[in-house]
Design a protein around this motif. Structure first.
Motif, short mmCIF file in Angstrom:
data_model
loop_
_atom_site.label_atom_id
_atom_site.label_comp_id
_atom_site.label_asym_id
_atom_site.label_seq_id
_atom_site.Cartn_x
_atom_site.Cartn_y
_atom_site.Cartn_z
N ARG A 1 2.10 11.90 2.83
CA ARG A 1 3.30 11.86 1.63
C ARG A 1 3.55 10.27 1.23
O ARG A 1 3.23 10.03 0.16
CB ARG A 1 4.47 12.48 2.22
CG ARG A 1 5.73 12.20 1.14
CD ARG A 1 7.08 12.68 1.82
NE ARG A 1 7.55 11.82 2.93
CZ ARG A 1 7.94 10.54 2.76
NH1 ARG A 1 8.45 10.22 1.54
NH2 ARG A 1 8.36 9.87 3.84
N ARG A 2 3.48 9.47 2.32
CA ARG A 2 3.56 8.08 1.92
C ARG A 2 2.34 7.50 1.30
O ARG A 2 2.55 6.69 0.45
CB ARG A 2 3.96 7.32 2.95
CG ARG A 2 5.24 7.71 3.50
CD ARG A 2 5.87 6.45 4.73
NE ARG A 2 7.08 6.56 5.12
CZ ARG A 2 7.67 6.73 6.35
NH1 ARG A 2 6.70 6.97 7.38
NH2 ARG A 2 8.87 7.01 6.41
N LEU A 3 1.18 8.07 1.61
CA LEU A 3 -0.17 7.28 0.90
C LEU A 3 0.03 7.72 -0.47
O LEU A 3 -0.16 6.93 -1.11
CB LEU A 3 -1.14 7.82 1.90
CG LEU A 3 -2.59 7.52 1.15
CD1 LEU A 3 -2.76 5.89 1.32
CD2 LEU A 3 -3.50 8.14 2.12
N ASN A 4 0.34 9.22 -0.77
CA ASN A 4 0.25 9.65 -2.15
C ASN A 4 1.32 9.04 -2.82
O ASN A 4 1.04 8.80 -3.96
CB ASN A 4 0.50 10.91 -2.18
CG ASN A 4 -0.83 11.98 -1.50
OD1 ASN A 4 -2.02 11.26 -1.52
ND2 ASN A 4 -0.47 12.88 -0.98
N LYS A 5 2.42 8.57 -2.39
CA LYS A 5 3.57 7.96 -3.05
C LYS A 5 3.11 6.33 -3.35
O LYS A 5 3.25 6.16 -4.60
CB LYS A 5 4.79 7.74 -2.01
CG LYS A 5 5.91 7.11 -2.96
CD LYS A 5 7.17 7.28 -2.07
CE LYS A 5 8.60 6.90 -2.68
NZ LYS A 5 9.60 7.14 -1.79
N ALA B 1 1.10 2.66 -7.34
CA ALA B 1 0.04 1.85 -7.92
C ALA B 1 -0.65 2.25 -9.28
O ALA B 1 -0.95 1.19 -9.93
CB ALA B 1 -1.00 1.59 -6.79
N ALA B 2 -0.92 3.37 -9.39
CA ALA B 2 -1.58 3.67 -10.59
C ALA B 2 -0.74 3.61 -11.97
O ALA B 2 -1.02 3.03 -12.76
CB ALA B 2 -1.93 5.10 -10.25
N THR B 3 0.42 3.93 -11.67
CA THR B 3 1.61 3.86 -12.89
C THR B 3 2.04 2.30 -13.02
O THR B 3 2.22 2.02 -14.51
CB THR B 3 2.91 4.39 -12.33
OG1 THR B 3 3.51 3.74 -11.30
CG2 THR B 3 2.71 5.97 -12.26
N ASP C 1 -0.65 0.22 -12.69
CA ASP C 1 -1.79 -0.29 -13.08
C ASP C 1 -2.22 -1.52 -12.08
O ASP C 1 -2.61 -2.62 -12.34
CB ASP C 1 -2.00 -0.75 -14.52
CG ASP C 1 -3.44 -0.99 -14.86
OD1 ASP C 1 -4.31 -0.25 -14.57
OD2 ASP C 1 -3.85 -1.88 -15.74
N LYS C 2 -2.08 -1.44 -10.80
CA LYS C 2 -2.42 -2.04 -9.75
C LYS C 2 -3.03 -1.39 -8.81
O LYS C 2 -2.91 -0.40 -8.45
CB LYS C 2 -1.00 -2.82 -9.26
CG LYS C 2 -0.25 -3.62 -10.10
CD LYS C 2 0.80 -4.23 -9.40
CE LYS C 2 1.83 -5.05 -10.55
NZ LYS C 2 2.70 -5.88 -9.99
N THR C 3 -3.71 -2.28 -7.79
CA THR C 3 -4.18 -1.64 -6.50
C THR C 3 -3.18 -1.40 -5.66
O THR C 3 -2.13 -2.04 -5.60
CB THR C 3 -5.28 -2.44 -5.84
OG1 THR C 3 -4.90 -3.78 -5.55
CG2 THR C 3 -6.51 -2.79 -7.08
N MET C 4 -3.46 -0.79 -4.55
CA MET C 4 -2.64 -0.42 -3.52
C MET C 4 -2.42 -1.85 -2.63
O MET C 4 -1.31 -2.06 -2.27
CB MET C 4 -3.16 0.67 -2.44
CG MET C 4 -3.00 2.00 -3.09
SD MET C 4 -3.13 3.61 -1.71
CE MET C 4 -4.83 3.08 -1.30
N THR C 5 -3.43 -2.47 -2.52
CA THR C 5 -3.41 -3.91 -1.79
C THR C 5 -2.53 -4.66 -2.61
O THR C 5 -1.61 -5.54 -1.92
CB THR C 5 -5.03 -4.40 -1.94
OG1 THR C 5 -5.61 -3.58 -0.92
CG2 THR C 5 -4.85 -5.99 -1.29
N GLN C 6 -2.58 -4.67 -3.76
CA GLN C 6 -1.65 -5.40 -4.72
C GLN C 6 -0.10 -5.35 -4.61
O GLN C 6 0.65 -6.03 -4.24
CB GLN C 6 -2.15 -5.50 -6.28
CG GLN C 6 -3.25 -6.35 -6.62
CD GLN C 6 -3.88 -6.06 -8.10
OE1 GLN C 6 -3.83 -4.89 -8.54
NE2 GLN C 6 -3.98 -6.98 -8.93
N VAL C 7 0.04 -4.17 -4.38
CA VAL C 7 1.25 -3.45 -4.26
C VAL C 7 2.06 -4.05 -2.92
O VAL C 7 3.06 -4.57 -2.62
CB VAL C 7 1.52 -1.94 -4.51
CG1 VAL C 7 2.88 -1.50 -3.99
CG2 VAL C 7 1.10 -1.60 -5.81
#
Length: 52
Positions: free
Chosen positions: A13-17, A22-24, A26-32
């Protein structure tokens, strides 16, 4: 800049969140995650503390 790997466990759930956020943005998960860490306050360590 030298980089290191960081591995952590989290619920799907957290990974999908995180992926969706990140997608909304327009960033990578690392950037977030890096931006979140950078937003944390800096903690100062008092080396002259008298607590024994």
């Amino acid at each position: 800049m030298k980089t290191e790997w960081f591995k952590m466990r989290m619920s799907i759930r957290r990974l999908n969140k995180l992926r969706l956020y990140a997608a909304t943005k327009d960033k990578t998960m690392t950037q977030v995650i890096e931006e979140l860490i950078d937003s944390l306050p800096t903690v100062e360590i008092n080396k002259n503390s008298d607590t024994h």
